[in-house]
Write an enzyme that holds these catalytic residues in place. Structure first.
Site, mmCIF file in Angstrom:
data_model
loop_
_atom_site.group_PDB
_atom_site.id
_atom_site.type_symbol
_atom_site.label_atom_id
_atom_site.label_comp_id
_atom_site.label_asym_id
_atom_site.label_seq_id
_atom_site.Cartn_x
_atom_site.Cartn_y
_atom_site.Cartn_z
ATOM 1 N N SER A 35 0.852 -1.192 0.000
ATOM 2 C CA SER A 35 0.000 0.000 0.000
ATOM 3 C C SER A 35 0.888 1.243 0.000
ATOM 4 O O SER A 35 2.110 1.140 0.161
ATOM 5 C CB SER A 35 -0.880 -0.002 1.250
ATOM 6 O OG SER A 35 -0.062 0.137 2.399
ATOM 7 N N ASP B 244 -0.663 -1.594 -4.409
ATOM 8 C CA ASP B 244 -2.041 -1.278 -4.035
ATOM 9 C C ASP B 244 -2.260 0.239 -4.192
ATOM 10 O O ASP B 244 -1.346 1.029 -3.970
ATOM 11 C CB ASP B 244 -2.206 -1.712 -2.558
ATOM 12 C CG ASP B 244 -3.646 -1.841 -2.133
ATOM 13 O OD1 ASP B 244 -4.524 -1.927 -3.005
ATOM 14 O OD2 ASP B 244 -3.891 -1.863 -0.907
ATOM 15 N N ILE C 167 -6.698 -8.390 2.063
ATOM 16 C CA ILE C 167 -6.735 -8.605 3.514
ATOM 17 C C ILE C 167 -5.561 -7.878 4.154
ATOM 18 O O ILE C 167 -4.405 -8.143 3.825
ATOM 19 C CB ILE C 167 -6.686 -10.114 3.837
ATOM 20 C CG1 ILE C 167 -7.964 -10.776 3.317
ATOM 21 C CG2 ILE C 167 -6.544 -10.345 5.344
ATOM 22 C CD1 ILE C 167 -7.857 -12.255 3.184
HETATM 23 ZN ZN LIG Z 1 -8.056 -0.914 -0.893
#
Ligand SMILES: [Zn+2]
Length: 331
Positions: free
Chosen positions: A50, A83, A275
Site C-alpha cells: 500500500s 495497491d 486482507i
Molecule cells: Zn483498498
C-alpha cells in the site's frame, strides 16, 4: 520462479472458481508468514504494498524482501502488486521498481481523498494500462468509492479514503463498470458494494442492506469475464479483538465480512480478496499476549516469532476458504 502477473494468477483462479487472497506486506515477518503458508498450501499468492507500506518500509527494502521470498521459495508463484496508486506516475515508478502488477485507483483524485469524475478515471487508468501491458505488467482499476453503506463514510487507511463521497458512489454502477472495462482494458476491477478499509466495517453483522451481494451479482452479470476485486474484506475476528482488549488494548468491537459472504462473493466473480486488517489484528493480539505473559523478555525475535505463527494461521485459513490451495500446481 520469477514474479508472475496478476492476470495470470486470476485467470487460473477463475478457471477453478476460486479467489486469491492479496495480503498487504510491510515487513519481514509478514512476508515470511504469508509465503510459508502459501508454500504449505501449494497456492499462488499476491503480496501487495500500500502507499503506507511504501512510505514505511520504502521500495528498496520491500524489493529486497520480495527478492528474498523468490530465492527462499523458488517454486512459489508470487505476484507483487502495488495497491492504490492515485496517479500514473506512482504506478510507473512501481513498474520501474519491478512490481508485476499495479492498481491505478483513479476513482479518487491525486490526493487520495476526493472522488473523481468517470472521465478522469478512464483517462488515468488507460494511460497506465498502455504502459503496463507493453511490459507484461497487470493493472487493477477501481470504479465506485469504497465506503460504508451504514454511515456513508469511507474509512481512511494508509492515505486512501474518499471524503464527501455521494451515497451513489458507494455502490458501483454495473453499466459504468462495463463501460470502464471496455474503455480501459484493465485486468481486474475493484468494486464498491459496502466493504470499507480499516477495522470498523459494520456496526452490526452485515445484511444485504450494508453488504450488497445483489449489486455484486448485477456487476458480474454485466461483466462475466472480469476479475472482480474486493477491498476491505477482513473478517475482523471477534476473539482476536477481545484478546487484544483483554491484554490492555482498546479496539472497538465491530464486525467485518464473514467468510461465508466472501465465499458467496467468489461465486459471483470475485477473484482477488484484499486482507490487511486481519493480519494487523493478529500481530497486535500475539504481541500483547506475549508481553503480558513474558514481561522479562526483551529479545524482539521472541515476540516477533509469535506474530509469524498468528499470521501464518490466518493465511492458511483464507487460502483454503477461497479455494486457492493446490492451485500452484497449475502454473
Ligand atoms: Zn483498498
Amino acid at each position: 520462479m520469477a514474479l508472475i502477473s496478476l492476470k495470470k494468477i486470476l485467470d487460473l483462479a477463475a478457471e477453478h472458481s476460486a479467489a486469491i487472497p492479496a495480503f498487504n506486506v510491510n515487513n519481514l515477518e509478514q512476508i515470511q508468514a504469508i509465503c510459508e503458508a502459501a508454500q504449505e498450501m501449494n497456492a499462488p499468492i499476491i503480496l501487495q504494498a500500500s502507499s503506507g507500506a511504501r512510505s514505511y518500509a520504502t521500495i528498496p527494502f520491500l524489493k529486497g524482501l520480495i527478492q528474498g521470498a523468490l530465492e527462499k521459495y523458488p517454486n512459489l508463484p508470487i505476484c507483487w502488486h502495488q495497491d492504490h496508486g492515485h496517479t500514473p506516475e506512482i504506478c510507473f515508478e512501481s513498474i520501474r521498481a519491478g512490481f508485476s502488477s499495479v492498481m491505478m485507483d483513479g476513482s479518487l483524485l491525486a490526493d487520495g481523498k476526493t472522488p473523481s469524475s468517470f472521465e478522469h478515471n478512464v483517462t488515468v487508468t488507460s494511460q497506465v494500462v498502455s504502459v503496463a501491458h507493453a511490459l507484461g505488467v497487470s493493472v487493477e482499476g477501481e470504479i465506485g468509492c469504497l465506503g460504508s453503506l451504514e454511515t456513508g463514510l469511507a474509512g481512511d487507511e494508509d492515505g486512501t479514503g474518499a471524503q464527501n463521497a455521494h451515497f451513489s458512489d458507494l455502490l458501483t454502477d454495473p453499466e459504468m463498470a462495463y463501460e470502464f472495462a471496455l474503455k480501459t482494458h484493465v485486468d481486474a476491477l475493484a468494486i464498491a458494494i459496502g466493504t470499507s478499509h480499516g477495522v470498523s466495517k459494520f456496526q452490526k453483522p452485515p445484511t444485504e442492506e450494508t453488504l450488497s451481494l445483489t449489486r455484486l451479482s448485477e456487476i458480474h452479470q454485466r461483466l462475466p469475464n472480469m476479475h472482480l476485486v474486493l477491498h476491505g474484506a477482513s473478517t475482523v475476528d471477534r476473539a482476536t479483538v477481545e484478546k487484544i482488549n483483554q491484554y490492555g488494548g482498546a479496539i472497538p468491537l465491530t464486525y467485518g465480512v464473514p467468510i461465508s459472504a466472501l465465499q458467496k462473493a467468489i461465486t459471483l466473480g470475485v477473484r482477488k480478496i484484499n486482507i490487511d486488517t486481519d493480519l494487523r489484528l493478529a500481530v497486535t493480539a500475539a504481541i500483547r499476549e506475549y508481553f503480558y505473559q513474558h514481561p522479562e523478555v526483551f529479545d524482539p525475535r521472541s515476540y516477533l516469532k509469535t506474530t509469524r505463527i498468528a499470521m501464518h494461521k490466518i493465511c492458511c485459513d483464507r487460502l483454503i476458504a477461497f479455494g486457492a490451495a493446490g492451485l500452484a500446481a497449475h502454473l
